[in-house]
Write a protein that holds these residues in place. Structure first.
Motif, PDB file in Angstrom:
ATOM      1  N   HIS A 165       0.815  -1.219   0.000  1.00  0.00           N
ATOM      2  CA  HIS A 165       0.000   0.000   0.000  1.00  0.00           C
ATOM      3  C   HIS A 165       0.845   1.264   0.000  1.00  0.00           C
ATOM      4  O   HIS A 165       1.902   1.307   0.645  1.00  0.00           O
ATOM      5  CB  HIS A 165      -0.912   0.017   1.226  1.00  0.00           C
ATOM      6  N   PHE A 217      -0.304 -12.505  14.096  1.00  0.00           N
ATOM      7  CA  PHE A 217      -1.015 -11.219  13.999  1.00  0.00           C
ATOM      8  C   PHE A 217      -2.514 -11.434  14.197  1.00  0.00           C
ATOM      9  O   PHE A 217      -3.180 -10.636  14.847  1.00  0.00           O
ATOM     10  CB  PHE A 217      -0.759 -10.558  12.633  1.00  0.00           C
ATOM     11  N   CYS A 218      -3.019 -12.511  13.626  1.00  0.00           N
ATOM     12  CA  CYS A 218      -4.450 -12.801  13.775  1.00  0.00           C
ATOM     13  C   CYS A 218      -4.756 -13.144  15.235  1.00  0.00           C
ATOM     14  O   CYS A 218      -5.702 -12.623  15.826  1.00  0.00           O
ATOM     15  CB  CYS A 218      -4.824 -13.952  12.852  1.00  0.00           C
ATOM     16  N   HIS A 259      -4.542 -10.087  17.548  1.00  0.00           N
ATOM     17  CA  HIS A 259      -5.297  -8.919  17.077  1.00  0.00           C
ATOM     18  C   HIS A 259      -4.331  -7.779  16.749  1.00  0.00           C
ATOM     19  O   HIS A 259      -4.517  -6.640  17.186  1.00  0.00           O
ATOM     20  CB  HIS A 259      -6.331  -8.486  18.120  1.00  0.00           C
ATOM     21  N   LEU A 276      -3.922  -6.325  14.022  1.00  0.00           N
ATOM     22  CA  LEU A 276      -4.354  -5.492  12.894  1.00  0.00           C
ATOM     23  C   LEU A 276      -5.807  -5.118  13.080  1.00  0.00           C
ATOM     24  O   LEU A 276      -6.574  -5.858  13.688  1.00  0.00           O
ATOM     25  CB  LEU A 276      -4.187  -6.232  11.559  1.00  0.00           C
ATOM     26  N   GLN A 277      -6.157  -3.956  12.580  1.00  0.00           N
ATOM     27  CA  GLN A 277      -7.561  -3.547  12.585  1.00  0.00           C
ATOM     28  C   GLN A 277      -8.012  -3.262  11.158  1.00  0.00           C
ATOM     29  O   GLN A 277      -8.611  -4.102  10.514  1.00  0.00           O
ATOM     30  CB  GLN A 277      -7.770  -2.364  13.536  1.00  0.00           C
ATOM     31  N   CYS A 278      -7.681  -2.084  10.632  1.00  0.00           N
ATOM     32  CA  CYS A 278      -8.153  -1.789   9.267  1.00  0.00           C
ATOM     33  C   CYS A 278      -7.346  -2.537   8.217  1.00  0.00           C
ATOM     34  O   CYS A 278      -7.789  -2.689   7.081  1.00  0.00           O
ATOM     35  CB  CYS A 278      -8.144  -0.299   8.985  1.00  0.00           C
ATOM     36  N   GLY A 279      -6.134  -2.972   8.567  1.00  0.00           N
ATOM     37  CA  GLY A 279      -5.347  -3.797   7.657  1.00  0.00           C
ATOM     38  C   GLY A 279      -4.485  -3.026   6.683  1.00  0.00           C
ATOM     39  O   GLY A 279      -3.721  -3.629   5.925  1.00  0.00           O
ATOM     40  N   PHE A 280      -4.573  -1.696   6.683  1.00  0.00           N
ATOM     41  CA  PHE A 280      -3.862  -0.949   5.644  1.00  0.00           C
ATOM     42  C   PHE A 280      -2.356  -0.901   5.883  1.00  0.00           C
ATOM     43  O   PHE A 280      -1.567  -1.022   4.953  1.00  0.00           O
ATOM     44  CB  PHE A 280      -4.429   0.475   5.530  1.00  0.00           C
ATOM     45  N   THR A 316      -0.835  -3.126   7.632  1.00  0.00           N
ATOM     46  CA  THR A 316      -0.441  -4.491   7.974  1.00  0.00           C
ATOM     47  C   THR A 316       0.631  -5.093   7.060  1.00  0.00           C
ATOM     48  O   THR A 316       1.598  -5.687   7.562  1.00  0.00           O
ATOM     49  CB  THR A 316      -1.694  -5.397   8.026  1.00  0.00           C
ATOM     50  N   LEU A 347       4.005   3.387  10.568  1.00  0.00           N
ATOM     51  CA  LEU A 347       2.885   3.994  11.282  1.00  0.00           C
ATOM     52  C   LEU A 347       1.660   3.098  11.227  1.00  0.00           C
ATOM     53  O   LEU A 347       1.316   2.558  10.180  1.00  0.00           O
ATOM     54  CB  LEU A 347       2.528   5.346  10.651  1.00  0.00           C
ATOM     55  N   ARG A 381      -2.351   3.627  12.655  1.00  0.00           N
ATOM     56  CA  ARG A 381      -3.230   4.599  13.302  1.00  0.00           C
ATOM     57  C   ARG A 381      -4.308   3.896  14.122  1.00  0.00           C
ATOM     58  O   ARG A 381      -5.031   4.547  14.867  1.00  0.00           O
ATOM     59  CB  ARG A 381      -3.871   5.478  12.231  1.00  0.00           C
ATOM     60  N   CYS A 382      -4.433   2.558  13.976  1.00  0.00           N
ATOM     61  CA  CYS A 382      -5.560   1.868  14.615  1.00  0.00           C
ATOM     62  C   CYS A 382      -5.209   1.232  15.948  1.00  0.00           C
ATOM     63  O   CYS A 382      -6.019   1.251  16.865  1.00  0.00           O
ATOM     64  CB  CYS A 382      -6.082   0.757  13.710  1.00  0.00           C
ATOM     65  N   THR A 383      -4.060   0.596  16.065  1.00  0.00           N
ATOM     66  CA  THR A 383      -3.870  -0.367  17.158  1.00  0.00           C
ATOM     67  C   THR A 383      -3.203   0.170  18.408  1.00  0.00           C
ATOM     68  O   THR A 383      -3.295  -0.455  19.463  1.00  0.00           O
ATOM     69  CB  THR A 383      -2.991  -1.555  16.704  1.00  0.00           C
ATOM     70  N   GLY A 384      -2.465   1.273  18.303  1.00  0.00           N
ATOM     71  CA  GLY A 384      -1.660   1.697  19.459  1.00  0.00           C
ATOM     72  C   GLY A 384      -0.447   0.806  19.666  1.00  0.00           C
ATOM     73  O   GLY A 384       0.262   0.932  20.656  1.00  0.00           O
ATOM     74  N   ARG A 427     -10.598 -12.775  14.262  1.00  0.00           N
ATOM     75  CA  ARG A 427     -11.426 -12.041  13.308  1.00  0.00           C
ATOM     76  C   ARG A 427     -11.530 -12.758  11.957  1.00  0.00           C
ATOM     77  O   ARG A 427     -10.536 -13.225  11.409  1.00  0.00           O
ATOM     78  CB  ARG A 427     -10.864 -10.640  13.084  1.00  0.00           C
ATOM     79  N   ASP A 486      -9.432 -11.129   9.015  1.00  0.00           N
ATOM     80  CA  ASP A 486      -7.978 -10.979   9.067  1.00  0.00           C
ATOM     81  C   ASP A 486      -7.238 -11.641   7.913  1.00  0.00           C
ATOM     82  O   ASP A 486      -6.241 -11.125   7.423  1.00  0.00           O
ATOM     83  CB  ASP A 486      -7.443 -11.568  10.387  1.00  0.00           C
ATOM     84  N   PHE A 489      -6.571  -9.542   4.899  1.00  0.00           N
ATOM     85  CA  PHE A 489      -5.654  -8.427   5.147  1.00  0.00           C
ATOM     86  C   PHE A 489      -4.210  -8.912   5.345  1.00  0.00           C
ATOM     87  O   PHE A 489      -3.260  -8.229   4.986  1.00  0.00           O
ATOM     88  CB  PHE A 489      -6.091  -7.627   6.377  1.00  0.00           C
ATOM     89  N   TYR A 516      -9.168  -2.428  -1.059  1.00  0.00           N
ATOM     90  CA  TYR A 516      -9.385  -1.019  -0.751  1.00  0.00           C
ATOM     91  C   TYR A 516      -9.704  -0.298  -2.058  1.00  0.00           C
ATOM     92  O   TYR A 516      -9.446  -0.844  -3.147  1.00  0.00           O
ATOM     93  CB  TYR A 516      -8.134  -0.431  -0.091  1.00  0.00           C
ATOM     94  N   PHE A 565     -11.793   7.181  11.528  1.00  0.00           N
ATOM     95  CA  PHE A 565     -11.707   8.026  12.732  1.00  0.00           C
ATOM     96  C   PHE A 565     -12.531   9.296  12.576  1.00  0.00           C
ATOM     97  O   PHE A 565     -12.218  10.327  13.167  1.00  0.00           O
ATOM     98  CB  PHE A 565     -10.243   8.348  13.068  1.00  0.00           C
ATOM     99  N   HIS A 589     -14.419  -0.196   9.159  1.00  0.00           N
ATOM    100  CA  HIS A 589     -13.158   0.221   8.546  1.00  0.00           C
ATOM    101  C   HIS A 589     -12.036  -0.025   9.528  1.00  0.00           C
ATOM    102  O   HIS A 589     -11.195   0.828   9.772  1.00  0.00           O
ATOM    103  CB  HIS A 589     -13.234   1.663   8.078  1.00  0.00           C
ATOM    104  N   GLY A 590     -12.090  -1.237  10.129  1.00  0.00           N
ATOM    105  CA  GLY A 590     -11.075  -1.661  11.073  1.00  0.00           C
ATOM    106  C   GLY A 590     -11.665  -2.215  12.359  1.00  0.00           C
ATOM    107  O   GLY A 590     -10.971  -2.863  13.139  1.00  0.00           O
ATOM    108  N   HIS A 594      -6.979   0.525  22.933  1.00  0.00           N
ATOM    109  CA  HIS A 594      -5.573   0.868  22.667  1.00  0.00           C
ATOM    110  C   HIS A 594      -5.465   1.947  21.588  1.00  0.00           C
ATOM    111  O   HIS A 594      -4.710   2.908  21.728  1.00  0.00           O
ATOM    112  CB  HIS A 594      -4.805  -0.361  22.167  1.00  0.00           C
ATOM    113  N   ALA A 597      -3.878   5.657  21.937  1.00  0.00           N
ATOM    114  CA  ALA A 597      -2.745   6.126  21.139  1.00  0.00           C
ATOM    115  C   ALA A 597      -3.062   7.492  20.531  1.00  0.00           C
ATOM    116  O   ALA A 597      -2.215   8.388  20.500  1.00  0.00           O
ATOM    117  CB  ALA A 597      -2.419   5.116  20.039  1.00  0.00           C
TER     118      ALA A 597
END
Lengths: 168, 789
Positions: A39, A94-95, A98, A100-104, A106, A136, A138-141, B12, B15, B18, B25, B253, B504-505, B678, B682
């Motif tokens: 990406h 990773f699965c 958890h 990953l969230q949005c996967g972008f 990842t 970076l 932005r989802c997981t912290g 999930r 997953d 992804f 996307y 977000f 979206h996540g 989390h 962040a």
């Protein structure tokens, strides 16, 4: 715009192409090879979403021109799974955690983690955070990503793989 | 609890795609014959456009078309929430053109679009567009924009004022202040943020001449809202001829809620060029065109009696809305902010005034938390300041003022009715987990290492799952706020859920499947969750404000109720029993008190192959749709505790510990909830320590790339310690409250209270976010070596 002939290997497969000098590696992978798992998140080399392995080293494919990859062996996220439909140990971790969230981000995270685990199978938390410090999310912290990589290291270490083995 | 039902931390379902690079996307989609759009954007914050000449660009290699504002006469981008000022007048609502009409009002304002065979050709050609700008003076701060003599953005907004709104009982507040034993005053800034989801926005517009149907693929959190706004207001396209698809979306977000110009441009232009048109933002464009967040300047006053009981809160805020009204921008500093100013406390009187201003900056709208982080920040900073002034432990001062556990439903003085909560328990849990009692020792140990250590508490409450449609409508909302779900049971008993919410996540494909697995007794592999395509899903409002589970999940429960009720009728027929005797449990319909039963799949089969079926009384099929309109907001709440260390020499802040105890009501998937917390933390820590959207005085966004805008990285953040305690929501069928925004709401105040605690011994007062090393170093230097500051 000058055109150049290039030959390179992507995920074990040889490709020959004619590309414009200005074409970046990420655009080559996405637009020419249709490997859209890599990406583009910032196009200025800061977010790490476009990371791929070039001859085993993690690089930003948005900062490299396709012509610079002449003769190189590239691994993208599509090349990490051991076989179609399966997940490698790292991906599975990773699965499980958890990570990953949005996967972008990842694919880039997986590449950064893969590069770390090829170096060491007993990374400290600081080493893990350092290894993904250029990516970076932005989802997981990040905590669950760190945990995912720790789990993968533990499993791969337990499997007694020699360093440098492709963990897929 | 079943292994895949409510409360199970299942992996999930989404997953796999992804993790193998097989997500889809918007920018991954390539339509046959697709061409590319590039937008020419204003380099000036404020300028008249004397001339836009596209002649050379049109003649450039590969170019199919170039359109400027004069070529694209369509409706403006609409605002979805009408606010009325104190005096009863409606807000100023100036036009928001898709492409600039005669004037640009922020750096990044789109002027023209070039459509070419390749993206590079479009970009090259855009450089050939000749624009004659007459630069005008710019204004970037909300406070400055409202001053007399400020540059004026819109004819329709005198003095750059959008509205001057208020809420609460001013007289009661004035009376309480008159008898107060102590008044704490605080001036604070809530810094402007850029949402920065990792996936930049993108859009593909396509027109099918045979069917007359338009398709828009877009990075949206709510495709039906985009279809409605774009179809009805901007392009005047009938909705049955407009399909909007929001496929995998890489984070939002809030910033992907709104209807953006680029969506309208590619859709409108598709029939003009006869090819599908793709536009994808570069990160620089994201900074210059995605709606930004926060940007409040506030003066607050808290009145207390001699025992530290809060008597009243008075708040005056100036909110910066940017150059134009983004879709929900007007509601954020009003109904999503002022109504939250009672917080977790019994403060009997609250009065808030908000003036919202137009400035030459990117529009501001909801960003994770949206109004509620701003409210929490005001309350929790002033409560901590009061505690310091009165020399009362900040936890103790909070306890004295918490809404008692037995006081629900609790009516606040700012319009909301809290249905449930327990702020004492989450405070106690967080204090225990953070070892609050042992802090003094850790501070001492840090001092020996030359570090300034501080601890900060923030409690928070938020209003989620917005809201009864009629209530929101009365307050100015121009949309309904219900959610929909369709449950399609297939003949062999597998199920597809079509939800109007969007993931979206957040992992809805898993969480919603767990709801179905729990209720219908099906394994997860038999359940698919579909969202994001207006041609597939029933009309829904998408995802924002932590609403998906409280509102969308409730709609799904209602749809499942309908399926089970119909299933009982079919089962009664198959089992030759009375309907009233049929029970449904663990995937089986059985006759009460007997071992006679039929499986869910058999009932589904009978519904679609109705050979032995009560056909006279019952239609075939097992496919039900439900709409759920919430009865109230939900009220997630909790306590965050931050512990930080400051390096005296550099001003650098290290977050050494972060503890959260949250009440989200019932939890469906604890693993996913933890991830949501989390992520919010962040972003909250990012706001407090790193992130800041900075404009120069002439309106250039100085922090316009990841090189300048500091996003939190893995080595900046601590390993969070999080826990939950549930009090159930009393008015939705699942008892759920929502968890997506909490972290971003509580964390900024917790961090800044910890910073204030660390610096208090040096006599340093309130600092504004972000508490960067420079800001802290200067504050320390001003106290310890005044000549250097």
């Amino acid at each position: 715009m000058s055109q150049h002939e290039i030959t390179l290997t992507v995920n074990g497969r040889r490709h020959a192409a004619r590309v414009a000098a200005r074409l970046t590696l990420v655009d080559f992978l996405r637009d020419e090879l249709r490997l859209t798992g890599t990406h583009a998140g910032c196009e200025h080399g800061v977010c790490g979403a476009c990371s791929v392995l070039l001859d085993g080293r993690p690089v930003r494919s948005c900062l490299i021109f396709a012509v610079q990859a002449e003769g190189a062996a590239i691994t993208t996220v599509e090349g990490l799974a051991p076989e179609p439909g399966a997940l490698g140990v790292l991906q599975d971790s990773f699965c499980e955690a958890h990570g990953l969230q949005c996967g972008f981000c990842t694919p880039g995270m997986l590449i950064a983690a893969e590069a770390l685990l090829r170096r060491t199978l007993s990374p400290s938390e600081e080493e893990i955070r350092e290894a993904i410090g250029g990516n970076l999310c932005r989802c997981t912290g990040y905590k669950q990503i760190v945990e995912a990589i720790r789990i993968a290291a533990e499993r791969l270490g337990g499997a007694n793989l020699a360093p440098g083995t492709d963990h897929g | 609890m079943s292994a895949t039902g409510i409360g199970a931390p299942v992996r999930r379902k989404e997953d796999s795609r992804f993790l193998t690079g097989r997500g889809t996307y918007t920018d991954d989609i390539n339509r046959p014959g697709q061409v590319h759009a590039f937008l020419l954007r204003s380099p000036h914050a404020h300028a008249e456009l004397r001339r836009v000449d596209t002649t050379s660009a049109k003649a450039a290699p590969g170019v199919l078309a170039v359109f400027a504002g004069a070529d694209m006469q369509v409706g403006g981008l609409p605002c979805g929430w009408l606010i009325h000022s104190k005096d009863g007048n409606p807000m100023a609502e100036p036009p928001h053109p898709v492409l600039a009409q005669g004037k640009v009002r922020h750096v990044g304002d789109p002027i023209a679009v070039v459509i070419a065979e390749t993206r590079a050709q479009a970009k090259d050609a855009a450089e050939l567009i000749v624009v004659d700008y007459q630069p005008l003076p710019a204004v970037v701060a909300g406070e400055d924009a409202l001053k007399p003599g400020a540059p004026q953005l819109h004819e329709q907004a005198k003095g750059n004022l959008c509205y001057d709104w208020h809420l609460g009982d001013k007289q009661a507040v004035d009376a309480a202040f008159a008898k107060a034993a102590h008044v704490t005053r605080l001036d604070i800034v809530n810094n402007r943020l850029v949402a920065n989801p990792m996936e930049p926005r993108a859009a593909i517009g396509e027109y099918d001449r045979a069917s007359g149907e338009y398709t828009l693929y877009t990075t949206s959190q709510n495709p039906h809202v985009i279809r409605l706004l774009m179809g009805a207001f901007v392009l005047q396209l009938p909705e049955h001829k407009l399909r909007v698809v929001a496929p995998d979306v890489g984070g939002g977000f809030g910033s992907k809620i709104y209807h953006y110009a680029e969506e309208a441009i590619v859709t409108w232009a598709a029939p003009h060029v006869g090819r599908p048109i793709k536009w994808t933002a570069e990160r620089g464009e994201s900074f210059a065109s995605d709606a930004q967040g926060r940007d409040h300047v506030t003066h607050a006053e808290l009145a207390l009696d001699k025992d530290g009981k809060f008597l009243a809160l008075r708040v005056a805020t100036i909110a910066n809305l940017g150059a134009y009204l983004s879709t929900f921008s007007t509601a954020i500093p009003t109904y999503l902010y002022g109504t939250l100013l009672a917080g977790t406390y019994t403060t009997p009187a609250v009065y808030v005034e908000v003036k919202s201003a137009f400035t030459n900056t990117v529009p501001v709208d909801a960003y994770r938390g949206a109004g509620r982080p701003e409210a929490c920040y005001v309350i929790e900073r002033i409560v901590d300041t009061a505690a310091r002034e009165l020399k009362i432990d900040p936890a103790e001062l909070r306890r004295r003022n918490f809404i008692p556990k037995d006081a629900y439903p609790y009516q606040t003085p700012v319009a909301l009715t809290y249905d449930s909560g327990d702020y004492f328990t989450t405070l106690d849990m967080a204090m225990k987990a953070a070892d609050y009692a042992g802090f003094a020792q850790r501070r001492e140990a840090a001092a020996k290492r030359g570090k300034l250590r501080g601890i900060g508490i923030a409690t928070y409450i938020e209003a989620c799952g917005i809201a009864p449609s009629a209530v929101a409508g009365a307050l100015g909302a121009r949309a309904g706020l219900y959610e929909t779900a369709e449950l399609r049971v297939h003949p062999t008993g597998s199920v597809t859920v079509f939800t109007g919410t969007h993931s979206h996540g957040q992992g809805h494909e898993t969480t919603f499947a767990q709801l179905v697995s729990d209720r219908l007794g099906l394994p997860l592999e038999m359940i698919d969750v579909v969202h994001g395509d207006t041609n597939k899903i029933p009309f829904g409002m998408g995802t924002y404000g932590s609403r998906s589970l409280p509102v969308g999940g409730s709609a799904l429960v209602k749809a499942m109720d309908k399926v089970v009720n119909k299933g009982k009728k079919i089962a009664a027929h198959l089992l030759e029993a009375a309907e009233a005797d049929i029970e449904f449990k663990d995937g089986k319909f059985s006759v009460a008190g007997t071992d006679r039963n039929v499986a869910f799949g058999q009932v589904a089969f009978a519904a679609y192959v109705p050979h032995n079926y009560p056909i006279e009384e019952l239609e075939p099929g097992l496919d039900e749709t439900a709409f759920y309109d919430p009865k109230n907001f939900t009220y997630p709440a909790g306590c965050h505790i931050a512990e930080i260390e400051i390096d005296r020499d550099t001003g650098d802040v290290a977050v050494v510990r972060f503890t959260a105890a949250d009440d989200f009501g019932r939890i469906i998937n604890p693993m996913i909830v933890e991830g949501q917390v989390h992520g919010g933390l962040a972003q909250g820590i990012g706001q407090a320590l790193y992130e800041n959207a900075v404009y120069s005085d002439d309106g250039q966004l100085v922090t316009g790339s990841f090189m300048d805008y500091c996003m939190p990285r893995a080595d900046n953040l601590p390993s969070f310690d999080v826990a939950t305690h549930a009090t159930l929501c009393t008015h939705n069928p699942l008892g759920v409250k929502g968890c997506g925004e909490a972290g971003a709401i509580g964390a900024p105040a917790a961090i800044m209270n910890a910073v204030a605690d660390a610096l208090a011994p040096l006599g340093i007062g309130s600092l504004d976010m972000p508490a960067t090393p420079e800001r802290i170093w200067r504050a320390i230097a001003a106290k310890t070596m005044p000549q250097a500051a």
